[in-house]
Design a protein around this motif. Structure first.
Motif, short mmCIF file in Angstrom:
data_model
loop_
_atom_site.label_atom_id
_atom_site.label_comp_id
_atom_site.label_asym_id
_atom_site.label_seq_id
_atom_site.Cartn_x
_atom_site.Cartn_y
_atom_site.Cartn_z
N SER A 202 42.37 25.40 2.16
CA SER A 202 41.38 26.85 3.29
C SER A 202 41.90 26.60 4.67
O SER A 202 42.42 25.76 4.83
CB SER A 202 40.35 26.65 2.96
N ALA A 203 42.74 27.74 4.90
CA ALA A 203 42.74 28.19 5.82
C ALA A 203 42.14 29.68 6.74
O ALA A 203 41.82 30.70 6.47
CB ALA A 203 44.47 28.66 5.84
N GLY A 204 40.62 28.60 7.31
CA GLY A 204 39.92 30.24 7.57
C GLY A 204 39.43 30.73 6.02
O GLY A 204 38.67 29.84 5.34
N GLU A 205 39.49 32.32 6.39
CA GLU A 205 39.36 32.52 5.08
C GLU A 205 40.18 32.70 3.73
O GLU A 205 39.55 33.25 2.74
CB GLU A 205 38.22 33.98 5.34
N ASN A 206 41.27 32.59 4.39
CA ASN A 206 42.00 32.51 2.97
C ASN A 206 42.00 31.41 2.34
O ASN A 206 42.48 29.61 2.97
CB ASN A 206 43.28 32.56 3.76
N THR A 207 42.38 30.99 0.75
CA THR A 207 43.17 30.32 0.68
C THR A 207 44.33 30.43 -0.15
O THR A 207 45.20 31.33 -0.62
CB THR A 207 41.62 30.05 -0.50
N ARG A 329 45.90 21.18 11.06
CA ARG A 329 45.92 21.67 11.60
C ARG A 329 46.89 23.28 10.97
O ARG A 329 46.62 24.37 10.45
CB ARG A 329 43.85 22.41 12.37
N PHE A 333 47.51 26.31 8.81
CA PHE A 333 47.69 27.85 8.99
C PHE A 333 49.47 28.07 9.38
O PHE A 333 49.54 29.19 8.48
CB PHE A 333 47.26 27.74 10.13
N TRP A 336 49.62 29.13 5.51
CA TRP A 336 49.41 29.90 5.20
C TRP A 336 50.24 31.50 5.51
O TRP A 336 50.43 32.32 5.24
CB TRP A 336 48.16 30.19 5.19
N ASP A 337 51.13 31.37 6.95
CA ASP A 337 51.50 32.10 7.40
C ASP A 337 52.61 32.44 6.52
O ASP A 337 53.06 33.58 6.19
CB ASP A 337 51.92 32.07 8.79
#
Length: 482
Positions: A202-207, A329, A333, A336-337
């Protein structure tokens, strides 16, 4: 402990069709009720269906035989037999289906994707469906066809957004267990991980998903060790991440040489499927480098030393420690980017349309070849199917088969090839003696049910003949006495 199985061989056997029914309607005040035998039911097919809740082929490892139910036999009063239920077999996303020769049959990607692995046999026709002008009350029915029976190889290619690449004991499993809820086995000896581990991050609201691929070694692209099995799980990963052990004590190893060795293996490996090649070669996938174990002072210094050389390659670099959780962390992220950028660059995939391959109805092709021993072999889908549908204990059914073969042209082809009376003719699993003097393909005078006048040939002496022979013997004895 759960096991991960990514390659199995299954023995699929579809259901056979039910036999047709030979029945005549019998009711008071209706002496000519006519045939009313129903058709047999279709056999069940075996269908592979992608289920997101299935992640391994373990069930097939212990139960490789997959059998679908057969159809039921027809009955009188025009009652058709029940069809066999199709057997839906759940497989994980990314399953590749190969035949006995290794040819690709299906690439199952996406929830709900279906593939008919083995088709069920068609049910036999009852005598009501076989009634015609020449045979108004057939005394026979057709047998049901056997279902497909085949051996299939199922291979699983992990479908993940990020694939972790590295030498054994580089810390890939520890990284997956730290950034996700996955709990792979972690130990301080090489080749702890023998199967891929999949984790959801999980990266914030994204997975996104991360696959921990077992450690690679030089020569993996040529099959050294289990390299080919491991590299197969990287074919569908959008981003590849080099996990480098900066605290290794093995001589001759350093982060730069480790990455160069693995890059050579990725460049040499070619995806086995064209659809995977469309994602680009492994050497062209987006890259990131993770310098692991920086909680150790010497590893921290080595990471800072090699960082400028790695930055020249244009890859994102992350320094982390799975023990102290330092740098995790920014890594999450950052990955995810990269995954989001890759997804945005890909064209919008349209839902796959089902491919329908209709069976030709008027297919009349067949071949007749000498077998080299005075006999002949007849090959063709229709003749072989007709043989399987025929009950050879019923003379009328055999006569019906002879008429079908004659109309197809098998008799004429045998004459052209110079077949002699009594020559052995093989069609499918049946071998019989060819008798050209037996009329075929013409209207037959009906006799008893289940009989055919053309086949009623017997060498047994009848009662009338025996009486005539005795009478002649008596007359000859009287003449001798005189």
């Amino acid at each position: 402990m759960p096991r991960f199985v990514d390659r199995v061989v299954i023995h699929a056997r579809a259901g056979s069709g039910g036999n047709g029914c030979a029945s005549v309607h019998r009711e008071k005040f209706k002496p000519l009720g006519g045939p009313d035998g129903g058709n047999g039911g279709r056999g069940g097919s075996i269908v592979l269906v992608v289920d997101p809740q299935v992640h391994t082929l373990l069930d097939f490892h212990f139960h490789p035989h997959v059998v679908a139910p057969s159809g039921k036999q027809g009955a009188g009063s025009n009652r058709d037999g029940a069809a066999g239920t199709d057997l839906e077999v759940k497989v994980p996303d990314g399953t590749v289906v190969l035949d006995e020769q290794g040819n690709l049959l299906a690439d199952l990607v996406g929830a709900g994707t279906r593939f008919e692995a083995a088709a069920g046999g068609r049910g036999g026709l009852g005598n009501a469906a076989l009634a015609s002008r020449a045979r108004k009350a057939p005394g026979f029915a057709l047998l049901g066809e056997k279902g497909d029976e085949r051996d299939l190889t199922l291979e699983l290619k992990t479908v993940a957004d990020v694939g972790l690449v590295g030498f054994p004991s580089a810390g890939k499993s520890s990284l997956v267990s730290t950034i996700s809820a996955a709990k792979p086995k972690v130990a301080d000896y090489p080749f702890t991980t023998l199967v891929p581990n999949l984790g959801v991050v999980s990266a914030g609201e994204n997975t996104f998903t991360v696959a921990d691929v077992p450690g690679l070694i030089p020569g993996a692209s040529e099959g050294r060790g289990l390299g080919l099995d491991f590299l197969r799980h990287l074919e569908r990963c959008a981003v590849l991440v080099h996990v480098v052990d900066c605290a290794t004590l093995e001589p001759g190893r350093d982060p730069i040489s480790d990455i160069d060795a693995l890059e050579a293996e990725l460049a040499a490996y070619q995806p086995s499927l064209q659809s995977d090649s469309a994602l680009g070669d492994l050497a062209e996938r987006p890259r990131a480098v993770v310098l692991n174990k920086i909680d150790i002072p010497d590893a921290k210094e080595l990471a800072e030393l090699v960082r400028p050389d790695l930055e020249e390659r244009g890859w994102p670099i992350f320094e982390i420690s799975t023990v102290s959780r330092e740098g995790l962390r920014p890594l999450i992220f950052g990955l995810w980017d990269m995954v989001a950028a890759y997804r945005a660059a890909q064209p919008v995939l349209e839902p796959r349309r089902p491919v329908i391959r209709p069976v030709p109805v008027n297919e009349t092709s067949f071949s007749v070849e000498p077998d080299g021993q005075g006999g002949f072999l007849v090959r063709g889908a229709r003749p072989e199917r007709w043989i399987a549908q025929t009950n050879f204990d019923n003379d009328e059914a055999v006569g019906y088969l002879a008429d079908r073969l004659a109309r197809l042209g098998v008799e004429d082809q045998l004459l052209k090839l110079g077949a002699e009376p009594g020559a052995e003719v093989t069609i499918g699993d049946m071998t019989f003696d060819w008798e050209p003097q037996t009329a075929a393909g013409v209207d037959v005078t009906p006799t008893g049910r289940g009989t055919d006048a053309r086949l009623e040939r017997s060498d047994r002496v009848g009662a009338a003949e025996r009486k005539a022979a005795r009478r002649e013997r008596r007359l000859s004895d009287d003449d001798m006495d005189r």
